[in-house]
Design a protein around this motif. Sequence first.
Motif, mmCIF file in Angstrom:
data_model
loop_
_atom_site.group_PDB
_atom_site.id
_atom_site.type_symbol
_atom_site.label_atom_id
_atom_site.label_comp_id
_atom_site.label_asym_id
_atom_site.label_seq_id
_atom_site.Cartn_x
_atom_site.Cartn_y
_atom_site.Cartn_z
ATOM 1 N N CYS A 45 -12.006 5.862 5.412
ATOM 2 C CA CYS A 45 -12.471 5.723 6.794
ATOM 3 C C CYS A 45 -13.994 5.701 6.879
ATOM 4 O O CYS A 45 -14.566 4.959 7.680
ATOM 5 N N GLU A 46 -14.643 6.532 6.051
ATOM 6 C CA GLU A 46 -16.110 6.536 6.046
ATOM 7 C C GLU A 46 -16.641 5.158 5.661
ATOM 8 O O GLU A 46 -17.600 4.655 6.247
ATOM 9 N N SER A 47 -16.013 4.538 4.657
ATOM 10 C CA SER A 47 -16.438 3.208 4.228
ATOM 11 C C SER A 47 -16.205 2.182 5.329
ATOM 12 O O SER A 47 -17.062 1.316 5.580
ATOM 13 N N PHE A 48 -15.047 2.268 5.999
ATOM 14 C CA PHE A 48 -14.747 1.331 7.080
ATOM 15 C C PHE A 48 -15.774 1.454 8.206
ATOM 16 O O PHE A 48 -16.303 0.448 8.700
ATOM 17 N N ASN A 49 -16.071 2.682 8.623
ATOM 18 C CA ASN A 49 -17.037 2.891 9.710
ATOM 19 C C ASN A 49 -18.415 2.372 9.334
ATOM 20 O O ASN A 49 -19.152 1.846 10.175
ATOM 21 N N ASN A 50 -18.773 2.520 8.059
ATOM 22 C CA ASN A 50 -20.075 2.030 7.613
ATOM 23 C C ASN A 50 -20.119 0.501 7.583
ATOM 24 O O ASN A 50 -21.145 -0.107 7.891
ATOM 25 N N ASN A 51 -18.988 -0.119 7.236
ATOM 26 C CA ASN A 51 -18.939 -1.582 7.154
ATOM 27 C C ASN A 51 -19.010 -2.262 8.519
ATOM 28 O O ASN A 51 -19.365 -3.438 8.598
ATOM 29 N N ILE A 52 -18.640 -1.550 9.576
ATOM 30 C CA ILE A 52 -18.608 -2.170 10.907
ATOM 31 C C ILE A 52 -19.788 -1.718 11.766
ATOM 32 O O ILE A 52 -19.739 -1.837 12.997
ATOM 33 N N LEU A 53 -20.851 -1.231 11.153
ATOM 34 C CA LEU A 53 -22.013 -0.770 11.912
ATOM 35 C C LEU A 53 -22.562 -1.859 12.823
ATOM 36 O O LEU A 53 -22.954 -1.591 13.969
ATOM 37 N N CYS B 10 0.826 -1.214 0.000
ATOM 38 C CA CYS B 10 0.000 0.000 0.000
ATOM 39 C C CYS B 10 0.859 1.262 0.000
ATOM 40 O O CYS B 10 2.035 1.232 0.362
ATOM 41 N N ARG B 11 0.244 2.356 -0.396
ATOM 42 C CA ARG B 11 0.945 3.640 -0.414
ATOM 43 C C ARG B 11 1.085 4.214 0.991
ATOM 44 O O ARG B 11 0.405 3.786 1.908
ATOM 45 N N ARG B 12 1.969 5.198 1.107
ATOM 46 C CA ARG B 12 2.212 5.811 2.421
ATOM 47 C C ARG B 12 1.158 6.884 2.688
ATOM 48 O O ARG B 12 1.461 8.065 2.877
ATOM 49 N N PHE B 13 -0.072 6.427 2.688
ATOM 50 C CA PHE B 13 -1.230 7.295 2.888
ATOM 51 C C PHE B 13 -2.148 6.626 3.906
ATOM 52 O O PHE B 13 -2.525 5.460 3.732
ATOM 53 N N ILE B 14 -2.499 7.341 4.966
ATOM 54 C CA ILE B 14 -3.334 6.774 6.031
ATOM 55 C C ILE B 14 -4.443 7.764 6.372
ATOM 56 O O ILE B 14 -4.181 8.940 6.645
ATOM 57 N N GLY B 15 -5.672 7.288 6.359
ATOM 58 C CA GLY B 15 -6.795 8.078 6.827
ATOM 59 C C GLY B 15 -7.128 7.696 8.264
ATOM 60 O O GLY B 15 -7.089 6.520 8.622
ATOM 61 N N VAL B 16 -7.422 8.676 9.097
ATOM 62 C CA VAL B 16 -7.779 8.410 10.498
ATOM 63 C C VAL B 16 -9.145 9.012 10.773
ATOM 64 O O VAL B 16 -9.505 10.056 10.234
ATOM 65 N N ASP B 17 -9.912 8.320 11.605
ATOM 66 C CA ASP B 17 -11.271 8.783 11.892
ATOM 67 C C ASP B 17 -11.714 8.202 13.221
ATOM 68 O O ASP B 17 -11.042 7.326 13.801
ATOM 69 N N VAL B 18 -12.862 8.658 13.692
ATOM 70 C CA VAL B 18 -13.432 8.174 14.944
ATOM 71 C C VAL B 18 -14.918 7.925 14.738
ATOM 72 O O VAL B 18 -15.566 8.606 13.945
ATOM 73 N N CYS B 19 -15.449 6.907 15.407
ATOM 74 C CA CYS B 19 -16.891 6.669 15.414
ATOM 75 C C CYS B 19 -17.305 6.290 16.834
ATOM 76 O O CYS B 19 -16.501 5.768 17.607
ATOM 77 N N HIS B 20 -18.549 6.558 17.170
ATOM 78 C CA HIS B 20 -19.046 6.293 18.520
ATOM 79 C C HIS B 20 -19.560 4.859 18.627
ATOM 80 O O HIS B 20 -20.175 4.326 17.701
ATOM 81 N N LEU B 21 -19.296 4.250 19.767
ATOM 82 C CA LEU B 21 -19.771 2.903 20.051
ATOM 83 C C LEU B 21 -21.119 2.983 20.765
ATOM 84 O O LEU B 21 -21.344 3.884 21.583
#
Length: 361
Positions: free
Chosen positions: A272-280, A101-112
């Motif tokens: 990150c938006e996609s990841f947060n949506n996938n783990i709903l 992967c490229r040296r690019f990282i997205g960071v985000d937060v979601c509420h539990l």
Amino acid sequence: MSKIRSDPKRNMKGFRTDVMEDIRCIVSKSQIYRAKEKATHLVEGQACEQYALIWDFANEVKRSNPGSIVVIGTNNETDENRFDRLYMCLYALKVGFLSGCRRFIGVDVCHLKGPHGGVLLSAVGIDPNNSNFPIALAIMNNESCETWGWFLSLLKLDLNIEKDYEWTFMSDKQKGLIQAFSEVFPGANHRFCLRHLHGNFKTAGFRGEAFKNALWKCATSTTVNDFSRKMGEMRDIDSSAADWFNDKPPMYWSRSHFTTNSVCDFLLNNCCESFNNNILDARDKVILSMLEWLVEYFMTKMQVNRDRAEEKWEGLFFPRIKKLIENNLAKTGDCMPIKADNFHYQVSCYDGSKYSVDLKE
């Protein structure tokens, strides 16, 4: 229990109807909710019991996937054995990210949404097919500069990031994140998600399609001169709109000022938006059930990618990249290349701009 296990989010109105048909008796809404709560506890276990098993879970992850990192923080002010936070990076994800992967990282937060709340911090990369590639996550009580600093410090150590100026991070400017980045990754390139920036732009009073289009034109500009022209067009619409960006350097949000280290021109934090949506489905579970769900999700996602790669990926370019190249080729009809030697060209475009192209680079 079987009904709740198969469908944890089942509609209570339909569940109540099924129960009354089964037992031929009227039951109240409160009885149905108490029955669901008891069944959920029997299926997933009590929250306090799961927190007590966190250390066993960490040891099992390290045993089954050697090289994985699971760090558990405790609250020493009350009880040294009281759970406070958790960081997890599976070895398979770390090796996959560093290898391809490229040296690019997205960071985000979601509420539990479980019984004890909290937040989940995530770091997500981009794979060679422009799909999201999860790297690491952390479970915290809240979002602050201190918690972000703890997460980023472990991530930096885990990925062995020494030359942070070669890395690019993208975020939505979450609470305390900017300060944490300045402390942990002072030399890294930081981008702001354009969707979030546009939201703040609208909040400041600049609404409508004209302002939105002007902002996107500035963000998608690929040269400094083009960016300056687009900002001039925004100033013609409303000078105060252009002045709003005076304290927001274009290096954070315009392609014209991005560095090339990450080889990535993303303007949105969609990974990150996609990841947060996938783990709903995981976010409303008790902590141990949530972690087990996430580990299974990571395993499944990686295997699905392997199967797709064997079936569909051919040649040097992956499906999404190939389609992107084809779309770009379709737009080059108004450009004229002049060959200088076997590897160097001068390209003249319809708008009068000229570019030099080095095929080796």
